[in-house]
Scaffold this active site. Structure first.
Site, PDB file in Angstrom:
ATOM      1  N   GLU A 111      12.068  11.249   3.638  1.00 30.23           N
ATOM      2  CA  GLU A 111      11.316  10.002   3.815  1.00 30.23           C
ATOM      3  C   GLU A 111      11.471   9.116   2.586  1.00 30.23           C
ATOM      4  O   GLU A 111      11.640   9.609   1.473  1.00 30.23           O
ATOM      5  CB  GLU A 111       9.824  10.312   3.993  1.00 30.23           C
ATOM      6  CG  GLU A 111       9.358  10.345   5.442  1.00 30.23           C
ATOM      7  CD  GLU A 111       9.220   8.953   6.065  1.00 30.23           C
ATOM      8  OE1 GLU A 111       9.874   8.001   5.585  1.00 30.23           O
ATOM      9  OE2 GLU A 111       8.461   8.823   7.029  1.00 30.23           O
ATOM     10  N   ASP A 115       2.678   7.228   2.972  1.00 29.85           N
ATOM     11  CA  ASP A 115       1.537   6.354   2.707  1.00 29.85           C
ATOM     12  C   ASP A 115       0.289   7.025   3.303  1.00 29.85           C
ATOM     13  O   ASP A 115      -0.366   7.822   2.648  1.00 29.85           O
ATOM     14  CB  ASP A 115       1.861   4.997   3.337  1.00 29.85           C
ATOM     15  CG  ASP A 115       0.825   3.921   3.070  1.00 29.85           C
ATOM     16  OD1 ASP A 115      -0.036   4.120   2.219  1.00 29.85           O
ATOM     17  OD2 ASP A 115       0.877   2.865   3.721  1.00 29.85           O
TER      18      ASP A 115
HETATM   19  P1  IMP Z   1       2.715   6.420   6.764  1.00 29.27           P
HETATM   20  O1  IMP Z   1       3.017   6.841   8.180  1.00 29.27           O
HETATM   21  O2  IMP Z   1       1.443   5.627   6.684  1.00 29.27           O
HETATM   22  O3  IMP Z   1       2.733   7.572   5.781  1.00 29.27           O
HETATM   23  O4  IMP Z   1       3.823   5.385   6.326  1.00 29.27           O
HETATM   24  C1  IMP Z   1       5.102   5.748   6.314  1.00 29.27           C
HETATM   25  C2  IMP Z   1       6.069   4.612   6.577  1.00 29.27           C
HETATM   26  O5  IMP Z   1       5.508   3.319   6.399  1.00 29.27           O
HETATM   27  C3  IMP Z   1       7.186   4.723   5.584  1.00 29.27           C
HETATM   28  O6  IMP Z   1       8.205   5.553   6.055  1.00 29.27           O
HETATM   29  C4  IMP Z   1       7.617   3.284   5.409  1.00 29.27           C
HETATM   30  O7  IMP Z   1       8.583   2.966   6.367  1.00 29.27           O
HETATM   31  C5  IMP Z   1       6.387   2.488   5.650  1.00 29.27           C
HETATM   32  N1  IMP Z   1       5.715   2.113   4.380  1.00 29.27           N
HETATM   33  C6  IMP Z   1       4.623   2.685   3.811  1.00 29.27           C
HETATM   34  N2  IMP Z   1       4.278   2.077   2.663  1.00 29.27           N
HETATM   35  C7  IMP Z   1       5.194   1.087   2.491  1.00 29.27           C
HETATM   36  C8  IMP Z   1       5.382   0.094   1.448  1.00 29.27           C
HETATM   37  O8  IMP Z   1       4.644  -0.002   0.442  1.00 29.27           O
HETATM   38  N3  IMP Z   1       6.443  -0.735   1.600  1.00 29.27           N
HETATM   39  C9  IMP Z   1       7.282  -0.666   2.682  1.00 29.27           C
HETATM   40  N4  IMP Z   1       7.145   0.241   3.668  1.00 29.27           N
HETATM   41  C10 IMP Z   1       6.110   1.109   3.572  1.00 29.27           C
HETATM   42 MG    MG Z   2      10.000   5.122   6.682  1.00 30.81          MG
END
Ligand code: IMP
Ligand code: MG
Length: 189
Positions: A111, A115
């Site tokens: 990954e 986030d």
């Molecule tokens: P999660 O599912 O909330 O953990 O987010 C994961 C996905 O969101 C990552 O693989 C990124 O594609 C996108 N993402 C999360 N934070 C950011 C950021 O700060 N900038 C750009 N993309 C992000």
């Molecule tokens: Mg991603």
């Protein structure tokens, strides 16, 4: 279309947003070398499959693989995530499936950033019916204070604050993935 404008101190201006450098190319590459060495040691004789999560992980996966010196394979799948916003939509859908057989194989999910952890949770669910010999997760960036789901991340490049970042594969509305440094959205505007 908003053009990238170079401002002072390596800042970049995109529309009304100012992004400041967070991790330089050199810092990123040095950390990836360490991670590559560690994984190479730990996976001797295991020929792991690196599975990149598109689109964000393409640069990281490419540079990581250059630092893996054992036999390995790669594959990709694609998830939807942020749409064109700076905040997650809270929904994840599978846009492109995996093509390889992961049964009895050691797999490493790659990954760009974790986030909330929702994407990793979704990925864990995807592999529940298959039988890999082992499954680990590596992420270049991790926002510890944003984590909402109980997921295990095995290798982390950098822990970063819960702020929006771009560059080195990470996009804002699909752009800026081509920047070689990682930039963070500045709050002073
Ligand atoms: P999660 O599912 O909330 O953990 O987010 C994961 C996905 O969101 C990552 O693989 C990124 O594609 C996108 N993402 C999360 N934070 C950011 C950021 O700060 N900038 C750009 N993309 C992000
Ligand atoms: Mg991603």
């Amino acid at each position: 279309m908003d053009q990238i404008k170079k401002a002072d101190k390596g800042e970049i201006k995109i529309g009304n947003d100012v992004f400041v450098p967070l991790l330089t190319e050199e810092v990123i590459q040095n950390r990836i070398k360490e991670l590559g060495k560690q994984i190479t040691e730990e996976y001797k004789g295991k020929a792991p499959i690196f599975i990149g999560v598109l689109n964000g992980s393409f640069m990281f996966l490419s540079d990581l693989l250059k630092n893996i010196t054992i036999d390995c394979e790669i594959d990709f799948f694609k998830l939807s995530s942020y749409g064109d916003e700076k905040l997650s939509s809270g929904n994840v859908t599978l846009l492109k499936e995996l093509n390889c057989d992961v049964n009895d194989r050691h797999i490493i999910i790659v990954e760009d950033i974790v986030d909330s952890g929702l994407s990793i949770k979704f990925i864990e669910g995807m592999f529940q019916k298959s039988k890999p010999s082992s499954m680990k997760v590596i992420t270049l960036l991790f926002k510890p204070n944003s984590l909402k789901y109980n997921v295990k991340i095995d290798y982390i490049g950098f822990e970063i604050p819960s702020k929006f970042v771009i560059g080195y594969g990470l996009d804002y509305a699909q752009k800026y993935r081509n920047l070689t440094n990682i930039y963070v959205l500045s709050e002073e505007q």
